[in-house]
Design a protein around this motif. Structure first.
Motif, PDB file in Angstrom:
ATOM      1  N   TYR A 134       0.841  -1.206   0.000  1.00 38.45           N
ATOM      2  CA  TYR A 134       0.000   0.000   0.000  1.00 38.45           C
ATOM      3  C   TYR A 134       0.875   1.254   0.000  1.00 38.45           C
ATOM      4  O   TYR A 134       0.625   2.199  -0.767  1.00 38.45           O
ATOM      5  CB  TYR A 134      -0.912  -0.014   1.218  1.00 38.45           C
ATOM      6  CG  TYR A 134      -1.700   1.263   1.417  1.00 38.45           C
ATOM      7  CD1 TYR A 134      -2.886   1.488   0.727  1.00 38.45           C
ATOM      8  CD2 TYR A 134      -1.252   2.255   2.295  1.00 38.45           C
ATOM      9  CE1 TYR A 134      -3.607   2.662   0.901  1.00 38.45           C
ATOM     10  CE2 TYR A 134      -1.957   3.430   2.470  1.00 38.45           C
ATOM     11  CZ  TYR A 134      -3.129   3.631   1.772  1.00 38.45           C
ATOM     12  OH  TYR A 134      -3.826   4.796   1.954  1.00 38.45           O
ATOM     13  N   HIS A 135       1.892   1.261   0.843  1.00 39.72           N
ATOM     14  CA  HIS A 135       2.787   2.424   0.920  1.00 39.72           C
ATOM     15  C   HIS A 135       3.473   2.664  -0.423  1.00 39.72           C
ATOM     16  O   HIS A 135       3.557   3.799  -0.907  1.00 39.72           O
ATOM     17  CB  HIS A 135       3.830   2.200   2.018  1.00 39.72           C
ATOM     18  CG  HIS A 135       4.900   3.240   2.067  1.00 39.72           C
ATOM     19  ND1 HIS A 135       6.233   2.923   2.107  1.00 39.72           N
ATOM     20  CD2 HIS A 135       4.837   4.600   2.048  1.00 39.72           C
ATOM     21  CE1 HIS A 135       6.951   4.036   2.133  1.00 39.72           C
ATOM     22  NE2 HIS A 135       6.127   5.065   2.099  1.00 39.72           N
ATOM     23  N   GLN A 192       2.494   1.713  -3.467  1.00 40.67           N
ATOM     24  CA  GLN A 192       1.532   2.151  -4.492  1.00 40.67           C
ATOM     25  C   GLN A 192       1.075   3.590  -4.261  1.00 40.67           C
ATOM     26  O   GLN A 192       0.961   4.371  -5.214  1.00 40.67           O
ATOM     27  CB  GLN A 192       0.333   1.200  -4.504  1.00 40.67           C
ATOM     28  CG  GLN A 192       0.686  -0.203  -4.999  1.00 40.67           C
ATOM     29  CD  GLN A 192      -0.449  -1.200  -4.827  1.00 40.67           C
ATOM     30  OE1 GLN A 192      -1.370  -0.982  -4.029  1.00 40.67           O
ATOM     31  NE2 GLN A 192      -0.388  -2.300  -5.543  1.00 40.67           N
ATOM     32  N   GLN A 193       0.830   3.949  -3.008  1.00 36.22           N
ATOM     33  CA  GLN A 193       0.417   5.316  -2.705  1.00 36.22           C
ATOM     34  C   GLN A 193       1.555   6.300  -2.939  1.00 36.22           C
ATOM     35  O   GLN A 193       1.322   7.444  -3.358  1.00 36.22           O
ATOM     36  CB  GLN A 193      -0.069   5.400  -1.255  1.00 36.22           C
ATOM     37  CG  GLN A 193      -1.400   4.718  -1.010  1.00 36.22           C
ATOM     38  CD  GLN A 193      -2.520   5.341  -1.821  1.00 36.22           C
ATOM     39  OE1 GLN A 193      -2.762   6.535  -1.750  1.00 36.22           O
ATOM     40  NE2 GLN A 193      -3.200   4.519  -2.621  1.00 36.22           N
ATOM     41  N   LYS A 223       1.599   7.125  -6.476  1.00 36.47           N
ATOM     42  CA  LYS A 223       0.437   7.936  -6.832  1.00 36.47           C
ATOM     43  C   LYS A 223       0.594   9.389  -6.419  1.00 36.47           C
ATOM     44  O   LYS A 223       0.424  10.302  -7.237  1.00 36.47           O
ATOM     45  CB  LYS A 223      -0.812   7.332  -6.191  1.00 36.47           C
ATOM     46  CG  LYS A 223      -2.104   8.073  -6.512  1.00 36.47           C
ATOM     47  CD  LYS A 223      -3.294   7.385  -5.854  1.00 36.47           C
ATOM     48  CE  LYS A 223      -4.587   8.127  -6.144  1.00 36.47           C
ATOM     49  NZ  LYS A 223      -5.765   7.460  -5.515  1.00 36.47           N
ATOM     50  N   ILE A 224       0.917   9.626  -5.130  1.00 31.87           N
ATOM     51  CA  ILE A 224       0.913  11.016  -4.654  1.00 31.87           C
ATOM     52  C   ILE A 224       2.117  11.804  -5.159  1.00 31.87           C
ATOM     53  O   ILE A 224       2.069  13.028  -5.224  1.00 31.87           O
ATOM     54  CB  ILE A 224       0.839  11.095  -3.111  1.00 31.87           C
ATOM     55  CG1 ILE A 224       2.113  10.566  -2.459  1.00 31.87           C
ATOM     56  CG2 ILE A 224      -0.375  10.369  -2.584  1.00 31.87           C
ATOM     57  CD1 ILE A 224       2.176  10.845  -0.968  1.00 31.87           C
ATOM     58  N   ILE A 264       2.822   9.743   3.897  1.00 30.84           N
ATOM     59  CA  ILE A 264       1.458   9.215   3.894  1.00 30.84           C
ATOM     60  C   ILE A 264       1.201   8.573   5.244  1.00 30.84           C
ATOM     61  O   ILE A 264       2.130   8.123   5.929  1.00 30.84           O
ATOM     62  CB  ILE A 264       1.227   8.180   2.765  1.00 30.84           C
ATOM     63  CG1 ILE A 264       2.181   6.992   2.911  1.00 30.84           C
ATOM     64  CG2 ILE A 264       1.368   8.823   1.402  1.00 30.84           C
ATOM     65  CD1 ILE A 264       1.908   5.893   1.924  1.00 30.84           C
TER      66      ILE A 264
END
Length: 418
Positions: A19-20, A22-23, A26-27, A191
């Protein structure tokens, strides 16, 4: 190709890490990921659950494009030097545009304000830190408290109320301090951690669990099945292969005989010359040995632990004894010079392109192996020795040649996972 840097241990790579990653892509609107990863021994003074090549396989399968090794000289340090080593290596690649780290809050502004305020460590800040330390609390708690005190005095009460003592906030602050001190150009992002915190020991979600709780499941239940819901299929595949071969899980317990030998054969003065041994800790360690009813790492820690000496502090001290890390080799002057090389552990197809770019832009030599005499680089020599010690702790009987895998193993590539 915009590239984001991640500072990781992947012990093991789990759904929260996915998750970290992929995020972060993205950000930051990035196309590729460079991960700087600790090797065989980690920031809290522990051996990694699996060797660094297996964890590199997990990282590449999870979406990393290039994995470089954080030398043991930095990987086993408290937050300040751990962060400095990692951030300076990412900056030295010359291809990382930004970096993204997880925090409990997901808020960057209070950390930026704190980094700007305390980067110079003024006499006033040092006095506040010393006053906190004199109360007998641990250094991380004292430092976080002093940061809040200093921000309040500076009139930034909003930032002063921020919970700097939380583990990821502490690390995040030191990442930003390191970036300022090296004059780095990377843009920082953060994040919020989701559903499981850094050192949470019990899984409370059906898919997301901390690495701490996953390791606890593996070590206490001695079964892979308990970890399956919390890791990607590719991680489970690597875990299963290594488990069946007898190469994991690695914990502190197999090193106890070597550790006790290293303690028993040293004088108090020789112990005091090692990194992390201070304030009479050498005498406390020696006095604790006759009290042990069993040769158990957990029992030794229980004998040593006090309010001042946290578990993490003690593990780092005992690791310094095991690895023979002398204070003289880890002075602030030597550590602040940074690593002398960039050691590549693995890469994807995008990673190949990053490596081509790094050969033009990197501020340090890029090494694909330790085939050169490691004495050319003081930290590489320490890494080679640390790998040899680590291999003595794997559950399966270790072949002599595997003690020196740093000399023979090539970087991991994605075709190794097929």
């Amino acid at each position: 190709m915009r590239t984001v840097g991640l500072i990781v241990e992947y012990n093991p790579f789990h759904n929260g890490h996915l998750y970290h990653l992929q995020q972060s892509l993205k950000i930051t609107e990035s196309d590729a990921v460079v991960a700087v990863m600790s090797g065989h021994f980690l920031q809290r003074g522990e051996p990694a659950l699996l060797d660094k090549w297996s964890r590199t396989r997990m990282a590449l399968a999870g979406g990393c494009d290039l994995v470089i090794e954080l030398p043991v000289a930095y990987a086993t340090q408290a937050a300040e030097w751990f962060a400095f080593g990692a951030v300076s290596l990412l900056e030295a690649t010359g291809v990382v545009d930004c970096f993204c780290f997880g925090t409990e809050s997901g808020e960057l502004e209070p950390l930026l304000a704190a980094a700007e305020a305390v980067a110079r460590e003024t006499p006033a800040f040092k006095t506040m830190l010393m006053q906190r330390l004199q109360t007998g609390i641990s250094y991380p708690s004292a430092y976080s408290g002093a940061v809040a005190d200093y921000l309040a005095v500076q009139g930034n009460r909003t930032a002063a109320e921020f919970p700097f003592a939380m583990p990821n906030h502490t690390l995040g602050l030191h990442y930003l301090l390191a970036l300022r001190r090296i004059g780095g150009a990377m843009q920082p992002f953060t994040i919020a951690r989701e559903k499981a915190q850094y050192n949470q020991e019990t899984a409370t979600d059906s898919k997301i669990a901390s690495a701490t709780s996953i390791r606890k499941l593996l070590l206490e239940q001695r079964s892979l099945e308990g970890a399956r819901p919390y890791v990607p299929a590719s991680t489970y595949q690597v875990l299963e292969e290594q488990w069946q071969a007898g190469y994991c899980p690695v914990s502190w317990e197999p090193f106890m005989s070597s550790l006790l030998h290293a303690v028993i054969t040293r004088t108090p003065g020789e112990l005091a010359a090692l990194r992390e041994i201070s304030e009479g800790l050498e005498h406390r360690i020696l006095r604790s040995l006759p009290k042990l009813s069993d040769i158990s790492f957990e029992e030794l820690l229980a004998e040593l632990k006090t309010k001042r000496y946290t578990r993490t502090k003690l593990q780092r001290a005992l690791l310094a004894i095991l690895l023979g890390h002398a204070k003289a080799d880890f002075t602030a002057d030597k550590l602040s010079a940074g690593a002398e090389y960039i050691r590549v552990l693995g890469f994807s197809e995008k990673g190949k392109e990053l490596l081509r770019r790094m050969r033009r832009s990197a501020k340090l030599p890029v090494l694909l192996s330790a085939a050169r005499p490691p004495a050319m680089y003081r930290y590489l020599e320490l890494d080679v020795k640390a790998s040899g010690v680590y291999m003595l702790g794997v559950p399966a009987k270790t072949a002599a040649g595997s003690l020196f895998r740093d000399y023979t193993d090539k970087p991991v590539t994605l075709d190794c996972l097929e």
